[in-house]
Motif scaffolding. Structure first.
Motif, PDB file in Angstrom:
ATOM      1  N   GLU A 100       0.550  -1.162  -0.060  1.00 23.49           N
ATOM      2  CA  GLU A 100      -0.145   0.170   0.129  1.00 23.49           C
ATOM      3  C   GLU A 100       0.745   1.410  -0.039  1.00 23.49           C
ATOM      4  O   GLU A 100       0.469   2.249  -0.423  1.00 23.49           O
ATOM      5  CB  GLU A 100      -1.029   0.096   1.161  1.00 23.49           C
ATOM      6  CG  GLU A 100      -1.953  -1.090   1.117  1.00 23.49           C
ATOM      7  CD  GLU A 100      -2.741  -1.241   2.580  1.00 23.49           C
ATOM      8  OE1 GLU A 100      -2.301  -0.401   3.299  1.00 23.49           O
ATOM      9  OE2 GLU A 100      -3.564  -1.991   2.454  1.00 23.49           O
ATOM     10  N   ASN A 101       2.093   1.056   0.325  1.00 25.90           N
ATOM     11  CA  ASN A 101       3.148   2.405   0.325  1.00 25.90           C
ATOM     12  C   ASN A 101       3.471   2.586  -1.042  1.00 25.90           C
ATOM     13  O   ASN A 101       3.897   3.894  -0.980  1.00 25.90           O
ATOM     14  CB  ASN A 101       4.260   1.788   1.344  1.00 25.90           C
ATOM     15  CG  ASN A 101       3.912   1.932   2.765  1.00 25.90           C
ATOM     16  OD1 ASN A 101       3.000   2.276   3.151  1.00 25.90           O
ATOM     17  ND2 ASN A 101       4.779   1.317   3.655  1.00 25.90           N
ATOM     18  N   GLU A 102       3.204   1.976  -2.061  1.00 22.65           N
ATOM     19  CA  GLU A 102       3.450   2.418  -3.282  1.00 22.65           C
ATOM     20  C   GLU A 102       2.671   3.760  -3.585  1.00 22.65           C
ATOM     21  O   GLU A 102       3.416   4.784  -4.303  1.00 22.65           O
ATOM     22  CB  GLU A 102       2.993   1.353  -4.195  1.00 22.65           C
ATOM     23  CG  GLU A 102       3.368   1.640  -5.700  1.00 22.65           C
ATOM     24  CD  GLU A 102       2.929   0.623  -6.644  1.00 22.65           C
ATOM     25  OE1 GLU A 102       2.813   1.005  -7.853  1.00 22.65           O
ATOM     26  OE2 GLU A 102       2.864  -0.559  -6.365  1.00 22.65           O
ATOM     27  N   GLN A 103       1.483   3.831  -3.169  1.00 23.94           N
ATOM     28  CA  GLN A 103       0.724   5.113  -3.403  1.00 23.94           C
ATOM     29  C   GLN A 103       1.085   6.063  -2.471  1.00 23.94           C
ATOM     30  O   GLN A 103       1.099   7.324  -2.465  1.00 23.94           O
ATOM     31  CB  GLN A 103      -0.748   4.782  -3.504  1.00 23.94           C
ATOM     32  CG  GLN A 103      -1.274   3.959  -4.757  1.00 23.94           C
ATOM     33  CD  GLN A 103      -0.839   2.556  -4.717  1.00 23.94           C
ATOM     34  OE1 GLN A 103      -0.819   1.813  -3.517  1.00 23.94           O
ATOM     35  NE2 GLN A 103      -0.568   1.886  -5.698  1.00 23.94           N
ATOM     36  N   LEU A 104       1.195   5.624  -1.183  1.00 21.76           N
ATOM     37  CA  LEU A 104       1.289   6.634   0.038  1.00 21.76           C
ATOM     38  C   LEU A 104       2.653   7.262   0.066  1.00 21.76           C
ATOM     39  O   LEU A 104       2.987   8.467   0.785  1.00 21.76           O
ATOM     40  CB  LEU A 104       1.096   5.872   1.008  1.00 21.76           C
ATOM     41  CG  LEU A 104      -0.381   5.133   1.675  1.00 21.76           C
ATOM     42  CD1 LEU A 104      -0.437   4.506   2.717  1.00 21.76           C
ATOM     43  CD2 LEU A 104      -1.478   6.493   1.659  1.00 21.76           C
ATOM     44  N   HIS A 105       3.759   6.354  -0.465  1.00 20.51           N
ATOM     45  CA  HIS A 105       5.156   7.130   0.008  1.00 20.51           C
ATOM     46  C   HIS A 105       5.990   7.034  -0.958  1.00 20.51           C
ATOM     47  O   HIS A 105       7.153   7.031  -0.940  1.00 20.51           O
ATOM     48  CB  HIS A 105       5.754   6.316   1.327  1.00 20.51           C
ATOM     49  CG  HIS A 105       4.685   6.054   2.565  1.00 20.51           C
ATOM     50  ND1 HIS A 105       4.892   7.496   3.293  1.00 20.51           N
ATOM     51  CD2 HIS A 105       4.129   5.660   3.150  1.00 20.51           C
ATOM     52  CE1 HIS A 105       4.029   7.306   4.324  1.00 20.51           C
ATOM     53  NE2 HIS A 105       3.592   6.046   4.428  1.00 20.51           N
ATOM     54  N   GLN A 106       5.618   6.516  -2.267  1.00 11.94           N
ATOM     55  CA  GLN A 106       6.662   6.813  -3.354  1.00 11.94           C
ATOM     56  C   GLN A 106       7.098   8.154  -3.469  1.00 11.94           C
ATOM     57  O   GLN A 106       6.345   9.140  -3.847  1.00 11.94           O
ATOM     58  CB  GLN A 106       6.042   6.308  -4.602  1.00 11.94           C
ATOM     59  CG  GLN A 106       7.110   6.170  -5.833  1.00 11.94           C
ATOM     60  CD  GLN A 106       6.459   5.650  -7.098  1.00 11.94           C
ATOM     61  OE1 GLN A 106       5.098   5.974  -7.301  1.00 11.94           O
ATOM     62  NE2 GLN A 106       7.422   5.750  -8.119  1.00 11.94           N
ATOM     63  N   ASP A 107       8.272   8.246  -3.726  1.00 12.01           N
ATOM     64  CA  ASP A 107       8.834   9.724  -3.730  1.00 12.01           C
ATOM     65  C   ASP A 107       8.890  10.193  -5.325  1.00 12.01           C
ATOM     66  O   ASP A 107       9.865   9.614  -6.020  1.00 12.01           O
ATOM     67  CB  ASP A 107      10.402   9.852  -2.904  1.00 12.01           C
ATOM     68  CG  ASP A 107      11.002  11.207  -3.051  1.00 12.01           C
ATOM     69  OD1 ASP A 107      10.384  11.963  -3.713  1.00 12.01           O
ATOM     70  OD2 ASP A 107      12.011  11.252  -2.627  1.00 12.01           O
ATOM     71  N   PRO A 108       8.114  11.075  -5.448  1.00  7.63           N
ATOM     72  CA  PRO A 108       8.060  11.444  -7.025  1.00  7.63           C
ATOM     73  C   PRO A 108       9.412  12.145  -7.396  1.00  7.63           C
ATOM     74  O   PRO A 108       9.836  12.366  -8.609  1.00  7.63           O
ATOM     75  CB  PRO A 108       7.114  12.507  -6.973  1.00  7.63           C
ATOM     76  CG  PRO A 108       6.848  12.904  -5.630  1.00  7.63           C
ATOM     77  CD  PRO A 108       7.153  11.798  -4.648  1.00  7.63           C
ATOM     78  N   GLU A 109      10.304  12.626  -6.408  1.00  8.62           N
ATOM     79  CA  GLU A 109      11.540  13.299  -6.691  1.00  8.62           C
ATOM     80  C   GLU A 109      12.610  12.064  -6.500  1.00  8.62           C
ATOM     81  O   GLU A 109      13.927  12.442  -6.631  1.00  8.62           O
ATOM     82  CB  GLU A 109      11.845  14.145  -5.454  1.00  8.62           C
ATOM     83  CG  GLU A 109      10.877  15.442  -5.262  1.00  8.62           C
ATOM     84  CD  GLU A 109      10.628  16.060  -6.872  1.00  8.62           C
ATOM     85  OE1 GLU A 109      11.588  16.407  -7.460  1.00  8.62           O
ATOM     86  OE2 GLU A 109       9.448  16.333  -7.318  1.00  8.62           O
ATOM     87  N   PHE A 110      12.377  11.111  -6.415  1.00 14.65           N
ATOM     88  CA  PHE A 110      13.301   9.949  -6.371  1.00 14.65           C
ATOM     89  C   PHE A 110      14.181  10.039  -7.790  1.00 14.65           C
ATOM     90  O   PHE A 110      13.798  10.047  -8.909  1.00 14.65           O
ATOM     91  CB  PHE A 110      13.126   8.449  -6.490  1.00 14.65           C
ATOM     92  CG  PHE A 110      13.873   7.274  -6.499  1.00 14.65           C
ATOM     93  CD1 PHE A 110      14.478   6.920  -5.230  1.00 14.65           C
ATOM     94  CD2 PHE A 110      14.207   6.920  -7.603  1.00 14.65           C
ATOM     95  CE1 PHE A 110      15.386   6.189  -5.279  1.00 14.65           C
ATOM     96  CE2 PHE A 110      15.343   6.035  -7.690  1.00 14.65           C
ATOM     97  CZ  PHE A 110      16.009   5.479  -6.570  1.00 14.65           C
ATOM     98  N   ASP A 111      15.592  10.087  -7.421  1.00 19.85           N
ATOM     99  CA  ASP A 111      16.410  10.299  -8.859  1.00 19.85           C
ATOM    100  C   ASP A 111      17.856   9.525  -8.371  1.00 19.85           C
ATOM    101  O   ASP A 111      18.529   9.608  -7.556  1.00 19.85           O
ATOM    102  CB  ASP A 111      16.908  11.539  -8.661  1.00 19.85           C
ATOM    103  CG  ASP A 111      17.723  11.942  -9.984  1.00 19.85           C
ATOM    104  OD1 ASP A 111      18.330  11.166 -10.764  1.00 19.85           O
ATOM    105  OD2 ASP A 111      18.003  13.132 -10.483  1.00 19.85           O
ATOM    106  N   ILE A 112      17.794   8.221  -8.930  1.00 19.02           N
ATOM    107  CA  ILE A 112      18.948   7.484  -8.816  1.00 19.02           C
ATOM    108  C   ILE A 112      20.386   7.980  -8.913  1.00 19.02           C
ATOM    109  O   ILE A 112      21.195   7.697  -8.381  1.00 19.02           O
ATOM    110  CB  ILE A 112      18.998   6.168  -9.805  1.00 19.02           C
ATOM    111  CG1 ILE A 112      19.936   5.121  -9.542  1.00 19.02           C
ATOM    112  CG2 ILE A 112      18.922   6.682 -11.426  1.00 19.02           C
ATOM    113  CD1 ILE A 112      19.636   4.374  -8.435  1.00 19.02           C
ATOM    114  N   ARG A 113      20.366   9.331  -9.799  1.00 19.72           N
ATOM    115  CA  ARG A 113      21.725   9.908 -10.145  1.00 19.72           C
ATOM    116  C   ARG A 113      22.199  10.506  -8.930  1.00 19.72           C
ATOM    117  O   ARG A 113      23.349  10.882  -8.935  1.00 19.72           O
ATOM    118  CB  ARG A 113      21.170  10.860 -11.329  1.00 19.72           C
ATOM    119  CG  ARG A 113      21.130  10.241 -12.648  1.00 19.72           C
ATOM    120  CD  ARG A 113      20.484  11.400 -13.720  1.00 19.72           C
ATOM    121  NE  ARG A 113      19.408  11.877 -13.329  1.00 19.72           N
ATOM    122  CZ  ARG A 113      18.851  13.022 -13.923  1.00 19.72           C
ATOM    123  NH1 ARG A 113      19.357  13.335 -15.010  1.00 19.72           N
ATOM    124  NH2 ARG A 113      17.862  13.377 -13.380  1.00 19.72           N
ATOM    125  N   ALA A 114      21.425  10.832  -7.887  1.00 13.55           N
ATOM    126  CA  ALA A 114      21.836  11.420  -6.552  1.00 13.55           C
ATOM    127  C   ALA A 114      22.647  10.390  -5.775  1.00 13.55           C
ATOM    128  O   ALA A 114      23.279  10.965  -4.873  1.00 13.55           O
ATOM    129  CB  ALA A 114      20.380  11.909  -5.971  1.00 13.55           C
TER     130      ALA A 114
END
Length: 408
Positions: free
Chosen positions: A295-309
């Motif tokens: 359920e955390n897929e919708q609740l807590h996925q970070d739209p700013e996630f950037d593997i390059r960081a």
């Protein structure tokens, strides 16, 4: 609901898929063995309590094993280990008298294939370790962990050799007490880079196995708990966590990765109960992640996630810059500026530069280009000297020591 519990429920709904009663060929037995491994670590109580669906799985494994007779087990003296090893997963929960006798025969006479690959040979050592006959799982000299590992050149099969060797050496992260591990920091560096490689290739199966390897090193070396976020993003972007296998006809496609995912959840649940700073940070990440609840897929996925960081991603990009003879230093200099000096990265790059230097010296670095350009020997020698200087300058940049570089 907790993801691990949902995995157990889904497996319990699909137990006939793992049955060995009708067909005992090795592919089917492999599925049964993998199910048994998941059950073993769930039975330890990390993240899931005994009873209910887990008890149903334990009983299924018990009943399936009971269908095999001594004649089946010993029909081929190179197979008994493989047919009996799933029993070790439930042995603490349920004893089977005839299997205790099988084990005595197998260990007394060494019924194990003598031609096994090194990481498969470790299965035999792991088997004896689980029986209390060895204090430590032995890594054979021929194992890939004892070899030079060229990260960007590893194929899937070789990566599996690494993950499985570490599974046996560290008991999937559930080993009591520490094992002797050579160059554990170098091993951490290797796994981090392979995690990035598998993430970029969307290879979920390998990625999850590597994450088990990575978190198995907790207590041996410092780890980055945010590796969980890398794995989470890969699962989400590939829409991996789906239930109702049988109805959707995807059981064969997902079962192995789901079993590995379950083991990883058990391992993280174990680690977050250790009282230290790493565990506290890992717990905060884990309980908001898809690994705790889908359920955390919708609740807590970070739209700013950037593997390059991620530092690990930056290191992998540097390694790719040294995969080809057209060496580039920009990413390396940026990495060193952002993250500081990494002795393991530097050592790896120097090793790659030494290979190019040797190829250049032996006239086998630019043979395709020289042939295409059809240039004379004098110009070839000039280009070789120019490239040698380029390599020495790169070595000097990495080592920061001109005298060290000139030794090459």
């Amino acid at each position: 609901m907790n993801l691990l519990k949902k995995i157990i429920n889904e497996v319990a709904e699909n137990l006939p898929f793992f049955s060995i009663q009708k067909d005992i060929h090795m592919d089917q037995y492999k599925k049964f063995t993998e199910l048994s491994v998941l059950a073993e670590y769930c039975n330890l109580g990390h993240g899931i309590t005994r009873g209910g669906e887990l008890e149903k799985i334990n009983r299924f494994i018990f009943d399936e094993l009971n269908t095999l007779s001594a004649d089946t087990i010993f029909q081929n003296f190179y197979l008994p280990y493989h047919l009996v090893s799933p029993y070790l997963s439930i042995r603490e929960q349920m004893k089977i008298d005839k299997y205790e006798k099988y084990i005595d025969i197998i260990t007394d006479f060494g019924f194990f294939s003598p031609e096994a690959l090194p990481h498969r040979e470790m299965e035999w050592s792991f088997f004896k370790y689980k029986l209390g006959l060895q204090a430590e799982v032995v890594i054979p000299d021929s194992c890939i962990l004892n070899k030079n590992i060229y990260l960007s050149h590893l194929d899937r099969e070789l990566t599996y050799s690494i993950t499985h060797a570490l599974f046996y050496k560290l008991d999937f992260g559930f080993m009591e007490g520490k094992q002797n591990i050579r160059d554990v920091e170098g091993m951490r560096f290797m796994i981090e880079n392979l995690i990035i490689k598998s993430y970029l290739e969307n290879d979920i199966d390998i990625l999850l196995e590597l994450c088990i390897n990575y978190f198995s090193l907790s207590g041996y070396t410092g780890l980055n708990p945010e590796i969980v976020l890398i794995a989470q993003d890969c699962l989400i972007k590939n829409d991996f966590i789906r239930f109702g296998w049988d109805e959707k006809g995807i059981t064969q496609q997902v079962y192995h990765s789901f079993l590995v995912l379950g083991i990883l959840c058990c391992l993280i649940e174990k680690l977050i109960n250790v009282n230290d700073a790493f565990s506290l940070k890992l717990k905060g990440i884990y309980e908001k992640s898809i690994f705790y609840s889908e359920e955390n897929e919708q609740l807590h996925q970070d739209p700013e996630f950037d593997i390059r960081a991620f530092r690990e991603y930056k290191a992998w990009q540097v390694i790719l810059d040294f995969e080809d003879k057209n060496i580039r230093l920009d990413n390396y200099l940026n990495y060193r500026n952002d993250e500081g000096t990494d002795p393991f990265l530097d050592s790896y790059l120097v090793k790659m530069l030494d290979i190019f230097l040797k190829r250049n010296q032996k006239d086998i670095l630019w043979e395709r280009e020289f042939g295409y350009l059809n240039i004379g020997q004098e110009n070839k020698e000039l280009l070789k000297q120019q490239y040698k200087q380029h390599i020495l300058e790169a070595l000097n940049t990495i080592s920061g020591n001109k005298e060290t570089a000139m030794l090459h």
